[in-house]
Design a protein around this motif. Structure first.
Motif, short mmCIF file in Angstrom:
data_model
loop_
_atom_site.label_atom_id
_atom_site.label_comp_id
_atom_site.label_asym_id
_atom_site.label_seq_id
_atom_site.Cartn_x
_atom_site.Cartn_y
_atom_site.Cartn_z
N TYR A 44 17.78 -12.60 -42.00
CA TYR A 44 17.18 -13.60 -41.12
C TYR A 44 15.93 -14.20 -41.78
O TYR A 44 15.69 -15.40 -41.70
CB TYR A 44 16.82 -12.96 -39.78
CG TYR A 44 16.23 -13.92 -38.78
CD1 TYR A 44 17.05 -14.81 -38.09
CD2 TYR A 44 14.87 -13.93 -38.52
CE1 TYR A 44 16.52 -15.69 -37.17
CE2 TYR A 44 14.33 -14.81 -37.60
CZ TYR A 44 15.15 -15.68 -36.92
OH TYR A 44 14.62 -16.56 -36.01
N ARG A 94 25.85 -17.93 -38.22
CA ARG A 94 25.09 -18.29 -37.02
C ARG A 94 25.04 -17.12 -36.05
O ARG A 94 24.00 -16.81 -35.48
CB ARG A 94 25.72 -19.52 -36.35
CG ARG A 94 24.93 -20.00 -35.14
CD ARG A 94 25.47 -21.27 -34.60
NE ARG A 94 25.37 -22.26 -35.68
CZ ARG A 94 25.84 -23.48 -35.61
NH1 ARG A 94 26.46 -23.89 -34.53
NH2 ARG A 94 25.71 -24.31 -36.61
N ARG A 97 22.53 -14.56 -37.35
CA ARG A 97 21.13 -14.95 -37.12
C ARG A 97 20.76 -14.77 -35.65
O ARG A 97 19.67 -14.30 -35.34
CB ARG A 97 20.89 -16.39 -37.59
CG ARG A 97 20.88 -16.52 -39.11
CD ARG A 97 20.47 -17.90 -39.57
NE ARG A 97 21.36 -18.96 -39.14
CZ ARG A 97 22.51 -19.27 -39.74
NH1 ARG A 97 22.90 -18.60 -40.80
NH2 ARG A 97 23.25 -20.26 -39.29
N ARG A 98 21.67 -15.12 -34.77
CA ARG A 98 21.42 -14.94 -33.34
C ARG A 98 21.26 -13.45 -33.01
O ARG A 98 20.35 -13.06 -32.29
CB ARG A 98 22.56 -15.56 -32.52
CG ARG A 98 22.31 -15.57 -31.03
CD ARG A 98 23.37 -16.36 -30.24
NE ARG A 98 24.73 -16.15 -30.68
CZ ARG A 98 25.47 -17.07 -31.31
NH1 ARG A 98 24.99 -18.27 -31.58
NH2 ARG A 98 26.70 -16.80 -31.68
N ARG A 101 17.83 -12.17 -34.15
CA ARG A 101 16.78 -12.50 -33.17
C ARG A 101 16.87 -11.58 -31.96
O ARG A 101 15.85 -11.09 -31.46
CB ARG A 101 16.90 -13.96 -32.73
CG ARG A 101 16.41 -14.96 -33.76
CD ARG A 101 16.32 -16.38 -33.22
NE ARG A 101 17.54 -16.86 -32.60
CZ ARG A 101 18.53 -17.48 -33.25
NH1 ARG A 101 18.42 -17.69 -34.55
NH2 ARG A 101 19.60 -17.90 -32.61
N ASP A 102 18.09 -11.31 -31.50
CA ASP A 102 18.28 -10.39 -30.36
C ASP A 102 17.82 -8.98 -30.72
O ASP A 102 17.24 -8.28 -29.88
CB ASP A 102 19.75 -10.36 -29.93
CG ASP A 102 20.22 -11.67 -29.31
OD1 ASP A 102 19.36 -12.53 -28.99
OD2 ASP A 102 21.44 -11.83 -29.17
#
Length: 173
Positions: A44, A94, A97-98, A101-102
């Motif tokens: 990330y 994608r 990356r999500r 963040r989570d």
């Protein structure tokens, strides 16, 4: 002397508890291993890393890193891309990356809850002490990427200087 032994013991117990709460819980919730979660966070912040380098940053051998990347790739969280020459880089999708963040959000929740036991003055004092401990840890480990593999780098560097990065800059050549 007994006070130092007790303090060291308290630090060890706290470190394990915090690690369990922050890392294992987040990884379990995401359905990936702790090293897989760390790899997603590493990717990330620094996209396009070779398998061997990614393994080094999360503390795995090259063969273990390759198996981890295989698993993350099968889950649609990372992909391999051709690099220079015969090299291959790993990048997050994608979804990866999500999930990173989570994972950072999930990591922060139990830590923020623990810090709720401190008043503002204690919180500030702890921040100073943790910065000193991280600088000393860098002196022992000598690898910012490995030490900060699950860091929210923005939280550490917005309006402040990262103590690990500063320790690296201060290290005599």
């Amino acid at each position: 002397m007994h006070d130092r032994a007790r303090t060291a013991n308290l630090l060890g117990a706290t470190a394990l508890a915090v690690g369990d709460l922050a890392l294992a819980g987040a990884a379990r919730a995401a359905g990936v291993s702790v090293s897989g979660a760390s790899a997603l966070v590493v990717l990330y912040w620094s996209r396009g890393v070779g398998v061997t380098e990614l393994g080094r940053r999360v503390g795995l051998t090259q063969s273990a890193a390759a198996r981890m990347v295989d698993s993350l790739e099968a889950a649609g969280l990372v992909e391999r891309r051709p690099g220079e020459g015969r090299s291959v880089t790993v990048t997050s999708t994608r979804a990866g990356r999500r999930l990173a963040r989570d994972l950072l959000t999930a990591r922060d929740a139990p830590l923020t809850h623990l810090l709720g036991a401190l008043d503002d003055e204690e919180h500030q004092a702890l921040a100073v002490l943790l910065a000193k401990l991280l600088a000393r840890a860098y002196g022992e480990i000598g690898d910012t990427e490995l030490l900060c593999r699950f860091c929210d780098r923005g939280a550490c560097t917005d309006d402040a200087v990262c103590p690990v990065g500063q320790a690296e800059r201060d290290r005599p050549d």
